[in-house]
Design a protein around this motif. Structure first.
Motif, PDB file in Angstrom:
ATOM      1  N   GLU A 141     -60.197  76.057  41.503  1.00  0.00           N
ATOM      2  CA  GLU A 141     -59.135  77.037  41.308  1.00  0.00           C
ATOM      3  C   GLU A 141     -58.973  77.902  42.556  1.00  0.00           C
ATOM      4  N   ALA A 145     -55.001  75.667  46.996  1.00  0.00           N
ATOM      5  CA  ALA A 145     -53.842  75.561  47.890  1.00  0.00           C
ATOM      6  C   ALA A 145     -53.708  74.171  48.483  1.00  0.00           C
ATOM      7  N   ASP A 148     -51.434  71.368  46.614  1.00  0.00           N
ATOM      8  CA  ASP A 148     -49.992  71.337  46.862  1.00  0.00           C
ATOM      9  C   ASP A 148     -49.649  71.223  48.335  1.00  0.00           C
ATOM     10  N   ARG A 181     -53.773  78.040  38.483  1.00  0.00           N
ATOM     11  CA  ARG A 181     -53.303  77.219  39.603  1.00  0.00           C
ATOM     12  C   ARG A 181     -53.599  75.745  39.331  1.00  0.00           C
ATOM     13  N   TRP A 185     -50.758  72.730  38.867  1.00  0.00           N
ATOM     14  CA  TRP A 185     -50.813  71.484  39.638  1.00  0.00           C
ATOM     15  C   TRP A 185     -50.991  70.281  38.723  1.00  0.00           C
TER      16      TRP A 185
END
Length: 203
Positions: A141, A145, A148, A181, A185
């Motif tokens: 988590e 970044a 993506d 997050r 995703w």
């Protein structure tokens, strides 16, 4: 090519997601293969003395295992897309793969322990599996970044398979509650044709 296969195995799913991403799925013949820790599969032993799936058997009889090796073999056949070749990109991808794949290993053991009668369970093991799961999901988590922001590779596949396996066998953990997050995703991963074609299931 023949693949010793089960619809419940997350490691088999990892291979099949890769095969679909690489447009190689139609070259693989899945062979339903039942494995259990207490009962080695005699037919599988002929191809893999560890009696583990997935095991890929090439047309000349050569057997390739485990899931990471099979995925890299398929990637080589397709010209190389899922394994970065150079520099830190490769080591980042392989390390992220190792993190997600390592948690899958722990989840298999955790499930085996949870299915024992309560008097035969080892509380310290259960606590250890729970802690490692929480810490791994927290790391994913925190570092989400890259999911993506970087090209889709073997690490993305393995994280997606991991999250799918949590839904399949550990829905009581409610992993989405603390990991927005990863949740966001995972929705994009689950929508990929390769993920839809390989959903893990009983059967």
């Amino acid at each position: 090519m023949k693949l010793h296969w089960s619809p419940r195995s997350p490691f088999v799913r990892k291979v099949m997601v890769a095969a679909h991403e690489l447009n190689l799925a139609d070259r693989i013949e899945p062979v339903r293969t039942v494995v259990a820790m207490k009962a080695p599969n005699r037919d599988l032993l002929l191809d893999n003395p560890l009696s583990k799936i997935p095991t890929l058997v090439l047309d000349d009889g050569t057997a390739i295992f485990d899931s990471l090796v099979i995925c890299e073999y398929l990637d080589t056949l397709a010209g190389g897309r899922l394994f970065p070749r150079d520099g830190m990109s490769r080591w980042h991808a392989l390390t992220r793969h190792a993190l997600a794949n390592g948690l899958l290993d722990h989840l298999i053991l955790w499930r085996n322990e949870r299915e024992k009668p309560p008097e035969r369970q080892t509380p310290e093991w259960l606590d250890s599996f729970a802690l490692k799961t929480r810490e791994t999901l927290a790391r994913l988590e925190r570092d989400a970044a890259w999911l993506d922001g970087e090209p889709f590779d073997i690490a993305h596949i393995t994280v997606g398979v991991l999250l799918g396996y949590l839904d399949f066998r550990f829905d009581d953990l409610r992993w989405r509650d603390a990991h927005p997050r990863l949740t966001a995703w995972n929705e994009t991963f689950a929508a990929r044709p390769s993920a839809r074609a390989t959903e893990v299931r009983d059967g």
